[in-house]
Design a protein around this motif. Structure first.
Motif, mmCIF file in Angstrom:
data_model
loop_
_atom_site.group_PDB
_atom_site.id
_atom_site.type_symbol
_atom_site.label_atom_id
_atom_site.label_comp_id
_atom_site.label_asym_id
_atom_site.label_seq_id
_atom_site.Cartn_x
_atom_site.Cartn_y
_atom_site.Cartn_z
ATOM 1 N N ASN A 49 53.093 -38.315 43.303
ATOM 2 C CA ASN A 49 52.473 -39.749 43.435
ATOM 3 C C ASN A 49 53.549 -40.627 44.347
ATOM 4 O O ASN A 49 53.054 -41.795 44.587
ATOM 5 C CB ASN A 49 52.016 -40.540 42.227
ATOM 6 C CG ASN A 49 50.822 -39.972 41.806
ATOM 7 O OD1 ASN A 49 49.763 -39.875 42.670
ATOM 8 N ND2 ASN A 49 50.621 -39.326 40.796
ATOM 9 N N ARG A 57 53.560 -34.931 49.001
ATOM 10 C CA ARG A 57 52.606 -35.098 47.868
ATOM 11 C C ARG A 57 51.567 -33.931 48.008
ATOM 12 O O ARG A 57 51.324 -33.273 46.673
ATOM 13 C CB ARG A 57 51.987 -36.507 48.087
ATOM 14 C CG ARG A 57 52.753 -37.538 48.087
ATOM 15 C CD ARG A 57 52.200 -38.949 47.894
ATOM 16 N NE ARG A 57 51.225 -39.053 48.826
ATOM 17 C CZ ARG A 57 51.400 -39.719 49.949
ATOM 18 N NH1 ARG A 57 52.655 -40.260 50.347
ATOM 19 N NH2 ARG A 57 50.527 -39.942 50.986
ATOM 20 N N ALA A 86 49.671 -37.498 36.544
ATOM 21 C CA ALA A 86 50.217 -37.241 37.925
ATOM 22 C C ALA A 86 49.213 -36.843 38.795
ATOM 23 O O ALA A 86 48.692 -37.275 39.859
ATOM 24 C CB ALA A 86 51.287 -36.088 38.081
ATOM 25 N N GLY A 89 46.430 -39.416 38.883
ATOM 26 C CA GLY A 89 46.984 -40.696 39.591
ATOM 27 C C GLY A 89 46.688 -40.165 41.290
ATOM 28 O O GLY A 89 46.484 -41.336 42.049
ATOM 29 N N ALA A 90 46.830 -39.069 41.738
ATOM 30 C CA ALA A 90 46.874 -38.634 43.047
ATOM 31 C C ALA A 90 45.506 -38.745 43.534
ATOM 32 O O ALA A 90 45.094 -39.101 44.593
ATOM 33 C CB ALA A 90 47.482 -37.349 43.239
ATOM 34 N N ASN A 93 44.525 -42.470 43.918
ATOM 35 C CA ASN A 93 45.355 -43.065 44.942
ATOM 36 C C ASN A 93 44.610 -43.381 46.314
ATOM 37 O O ASN A 93 44.217 -42.411 46.771
ATOM 38 C CB ASN A 93 46.529 -42.459 45.248
ATOM 39 C CG ASN A 93 47.627 -43.388 46.294
ATOM 40 O OD1 ASN A 93 47.060 -44.221 46.725
ATOM 41 N ND2 ASN A 93 48.775 -43.081 46.204
ATOM 42 N N ASN A 96 46.077 -42.389 49.670
ATOM 43 C CA ASN A 96 46.469 -40.676 50.283
ATOM 44 C C ASN A 96 45.127 -40.433 51.182
ATOM 45 O O ASN A 96 44.153 -40.925 51.018
ATOM 46 C CB ASN A 96 46.183 -39.860 48.767
ATOM 47 C CG ASN A 96 47.396 -39.559 47.768
ATOM 48 O OD1 ASN A 96 48.399 -39.809 48.419
ATOM 49 N ND2 ASN A 96 47.365 -39.372 46.757
#
Length: 119
Positions: A49, A57, A86, A89-90, A93, A96
């Protein structure tokens, strides 16, 4: 010795190469790498992240998926919380690129399907 240098490099290509090297090395050599899981996870999780480059990433998520395949369920039992935080979170996001978000979703599938059957 080379991995910490690759992960801390300012060049995204070196960070990417370090992650892809872990993917390649982890296939079929779990007995050699298992003693190094803690430092590997420590290096990989922040890249999921916090790395400024989307390709890094993506590679970090790809590496986690490979590690789930090779070290399940030990990986999930030992590092479940930081890995899931993690990965989720990705997925959340919105900055991204779609390919990183898709890879995060696939990583969750690998994490659950490989680990939960044995836990």
């Amino acid at each position: 010795r080379l991995l910490p240098a690759a992960f801390s490099s300012k060049n995204w290509r070196e960070r990417h190469a370090g992650l892809m090297g872990i993917c390649a090395a982890s296939e079929g050599s779990a007995s050699k790498i298992s003693e190094h899981l803690q430092p590997l996870v420590k290096f990989i999780v922040p890249l999921i992240n916090k790395d400024p480059h989307a390709r890094v990433r993506w590679a970090a998520l790809n590496t986690v998926a490979h590690l789930c395949a090779e070290f399940s369920p030990a990986l999930q039992l030992a590092f479940g919380r930081p890995l899931l935080e993690a990965i989720v979170g990705a997925m959340r996001n919105r900055n991204n690129p779609a390919r990183v978000t898709r890879n995060a979703a696939m990583c969750i599938v690998d994490y659950c399907s490989r680990g939960m059957k044995r836990i």
